[in-house]
Design an enzyme around this catalytic site. Structure first.
Site, PDB file in Angstrom:
ATOM      1  N   TYR B 117      -7.213   3.081   0.296  1.00  0.00           N
ATOM      2  CA  TYR B 117      -6.325   2.146  -0.822  1.00  0.00           C
ATOM      3  C   TYR B 117      -6.576   0.600  -1.186  1.00  0.00           C
ATOM      4  O   TYR B 117      -7.031   0.426  -0.386  1.00  0.00           O
ATOM      5  CB  TYR B 117      -4.838   2.382  -0.054  1.00  0.00           C
ATOM      6  N   GLU B 205      -2.350  -0.717  -9.235  1.00  0.00           N
ATOM      7  CA  GLU B 205      -2.663  -0.274  -7.307  1.00  0.00           C
ATOM      8  C   GLU B 205      -3.475   0.743  -7.487  1.00  0.00           C
ATOM      9  O   GLU B 205      -3.668   2.247  -8.559  1.00  0.00           O
ATOM     10  CB  GLU B 205      -1.278   0.903  -6.673  1.00  0.00           C
TER      11      GLU B 205
END
Lengths: 297, 394
Positions: B117, B205
């Site tokens: 992530y 992101e």
């Protein structure tokens, strides 16, 4: 007594030749003249390229540096358009201005990141951007708040919001409480002065007897303020958090929620403030009485 | 401003950040053709909407159809695409009403060894952008953040320079990378941070960031949104905006300089200032009512804006009463009343209207309201206003 704005405050307006900058400079000058007859508090303005001219009695300078040399100003009120606001703040700091009040709404957040770094090692305080400004009732106002609702007194007001601050001040007036100073810090992600900075100043100000802290949903500045109050504030504090019933917005990613580990809900903030001994108003109509409760404790 | 995944990936590719090869399609036949063009044995069909949770999301019209699907043939790509396009996908981020899918991204399959992530946001606390990274990539990152926050590493990003190479290397080792992957991360991470700064992002992101078997890093998914306040210096981004993803009334309000959010209740609100607007909603709820909207007319609203504000509020059929709460500072109360009366005549009110005014020139404003002969209920303060407007529905 008061914080940030006092009888030595001398103000220039950056962006004074714009219609909004001029209008509010005039209103601020009127208020100061009423409070301190015969004293020139609003001493001029800055608009690059218009130096040497005059607008409604205000001398205009090309740079902040020149304006300080000519007028002895120590404070700047900023109304320049958002694309140029960060630069205006840095110019004021570089020239030696001690208090910068940035009213401009819509400054890009990464511009403010650069401003924060630039101001870090300079002896200057920035309030805002995107805020109503600072008023010490009976002395001077620097900003867009209506002067007449304020009365001199001993309550220090700190607020993230604009019109909600007026509502709070008006309610204070209704219960016979004046303000030492009232400050809107703005609700942008990155601001110059936060709750804690002002709690410290009010705590040390002999003219302030109690404080009213007005927050909003989002972020965790109110929780940090609560921690600070618990550890360092001996005076009475009342509070209010707007947005108890605001529904959670639809979000795009996860990063905003996981950065601080919390979601910045009103319930979280209220619990933190109450745990710190703050009298939190249950309803926005109850801010004036909340401070009475705090002071009676 | 939010943009689609395929748009974000194009911008990342331009900025030197590796993303999978992909083709944007708007029909089932194009989807089948794209599978052939990509030339692999597998491909991924991904719905393009402004919301996350697509993989676990399901379509209203086809309850078994997911919003992201792995396909092994052109026919399979066509079949899935035909069940997706024109239909409504509901995910945890869309709300129950879901979002209609108009566009698909067909991407090549990627050899996944590790899923990580990455996220960048501006952190209020440290006063600058922060790169967050975790080994626990995939959809459950918020649970990771809540349960085991120590598994998410934070690196502050210098707002001028960007991410320093040593920070990228440090993160890479913390994320368990070795060899070639570390060297790739030392390029990938600073490039992503540079993109964030150069483009005035409010969010960037990459979830998941994939490490392939040969140590290559690829942004398998990408979510990007921009700081609206900075769009004056990114004129080209304007064409990335997809108005079909936004609420029509909210877009219209924004164009008029109003801030409006539609809600589920039946009491319309018109207030000046965001904090006061939220407080007004809170007070309506406290007295047993349900606000139909958040509407902030701002500090300097004129007659035109107030008229438009009423139009937007009344165009919501759920609205059964309207509360106006104005604390006139620089905006004078009589100016607001003048605008209000003009709007009243222009639009015509069929629901009760409660008005609470305070501030500059309030006496004159109240007199104007009383003498207007219009069926307007006035309130003395916040509580009185909330009680009266809730009372009209009883």
């Amino acid at each position: 007594m008061s914080i940030l704005v006092n009888k030595d405050t001398r103000v220039i307006c950056q962006g004074i030749t714009g219609s909004v900058g001029l209008f509010h400079s005039q209103k601020c000058r009127e208020y100061a003249e009423e409070c301190q007859p015969g004293v020139n508090v609003f001493v001029g303005g800055v608009t690059p390229g218009k130096g040497g001219t005059e607008v409604d009695g205000f001398p205009v300078f090309n740079t902040v540096e020149e304006s300080i040399a000519a007028t002895g100003a120590n404070t700047s009120m900023i109304f320049v358009p958002p694309p140029f606001c960060a630069d205006a703040i840095m110019e004021a700091a570089d020239a030696g201005i001690e208090l910068i009040v940035a009213i401009t709404e819509g400054v890009p957040v990464l511009d403010m990141v650069r401003v924060e770094r630039y101001l870090a090692d300079k002896p200057v305080r920035l309030v805002g951007p995107n805020c109503p400004g600072v008023i010490t009732p009976g002395v001077a106002k620097i900003g867009i708040m209506p002067g007449y609702i304020h009365t001199p007194g001993s309550i220090g007001v700190i607020s993230k919001s604009g019109t909600l601050t007026y509502e709070a001040v008006w309610q204070l007036g209704n219960v016979g409480l004046g303000q030492s100073t009232a400050i809107g810090i703005g609700g942008d992600p990155i601001i110059g002065t936060d709750f804690i900075d002002l709690l410290e100043l009010y705590e040390n100000d002999p003219g302030t007897e109690a404080m009213l802290v007005i927050g909003e949903i989002g972020g965790n500045a109110e929780q940090q303020a609560a921690e600070y109050i618990k550890e360092h504030v001996t005076k009475s504090v009342a509070g209010f958090i707007a947005g108890v019933t605001a529904p959670p917005g639809k979000r795009m990613g996860h990063a905003g929620a996981i950065i601080s580990g919390g979601s910045g809900t009103a319930a979280e903030k209220i619990a933190a403030l109450e745990a710190a001994g703050v009298a939190v108003a249950e309803s926005p109509a109850d801010m004036g009485t909340a401070i009475q409760r705090a002071m009676a404790k | 401003m939010k943009i689609h995944e395929y748009q974000a990936k194009q911008l990342l590719r331009d900025a030197g950040v590796p993303v999978p090869r992909g083709i944007v399609v708007k029909s089932a036949d194009e989807a089948a053709k794209a599978f052939g063009e990509l030339g692999g044995t597998i491909a991924v069909v991904k719905t393009q909407i402004h919301a996350g949770g697509r993989g676990k999301g399901r379509f209203k019209e086809h309850p078994d159809q997911a919003g992201v699907v792995l396909v092994k043939s052109a026919d399979e790509a066509r079949e899935n695409a035909s069940r997706m396009l024109g239909n409504t996908l509901v995910t945890i981020q869309t709300g129950d009403e879901g979002k209609v899918v108009n566009t698909l991204l067909i991407e090549e399959g990627v050899d996944i060894q590790d899923e990580l992530y990455l996220g960048i946001v501006v952190d209020r606390e440290s006063g600058g952008p922060v790169l967050m990274a975790s080994e626990e990539g995939g959809m459950a990152i918020e649970e990771v953040a809540a349960a085991t926050p120590e598994k998410i590493f934070h690196e502050p990003i210098d707002g001028g320079y960007g991410l320093h190479p040593f920070q990228a290397t440090k993160l890479a080792f913390r994320l368990g990378m070795d060899g070639k992957a570390v060297r790739n991360a030392a390029r990938f991470l600073p490039q992503l941070c540079r993109f964030f700064l150069d483009s005035d992002c409010s969010l960037a992101e990459v979830n998941p960031l994939v490490v392939t078997g040969d140590g290559t890093l690829i942004a398998l998914d990408a979510k990007v949104s921009f700081d609206d306040n900075a769009m004056f210096r990114h004129k080209a981004f304007a064409e990335l905006r997809d108005l079909s993803e936004e609420d029509e009334a909210e877009v219209k309000a924004a164009d008029t300089g109003l801030s409006y959010v539609n809600l589920d209740g039946n009491i319309g609100c018109l207030v000046n200032g965001a904090g006061l607007a939220m407080s007004t909603m809170d007070l309506i709820k406290l007295h047993g009512g349900e606000p139909a909207n958040f509407l902030d007319v701002g500090g300097g609203a004129n007659a035109e804006q107030v008229t438009e504000a009423f139009r937007i509020i009344l165009s919501d059929d759920n609205v059964k009463a309207v509360l106006v709460n104005i604390f006139g500072g620089i905006m004078k109360c009589d100016t607001i009343v003048e605008a209000l009366l003009t709007a009243y005549d222009k639009i015509g009110f069929s629901v009760p209207l409660v008005v609470r005014l305070e501030g500059t020139n309030v006496e004159l404003a109240r007199k104007m309201l009383n003498e207007s002969g219009k069926d307007i209920i006035t309130a003395a303060d916040l509580t009185d206003a909330a009680k009266k407007v809730v009372g009209t529905l009883a």
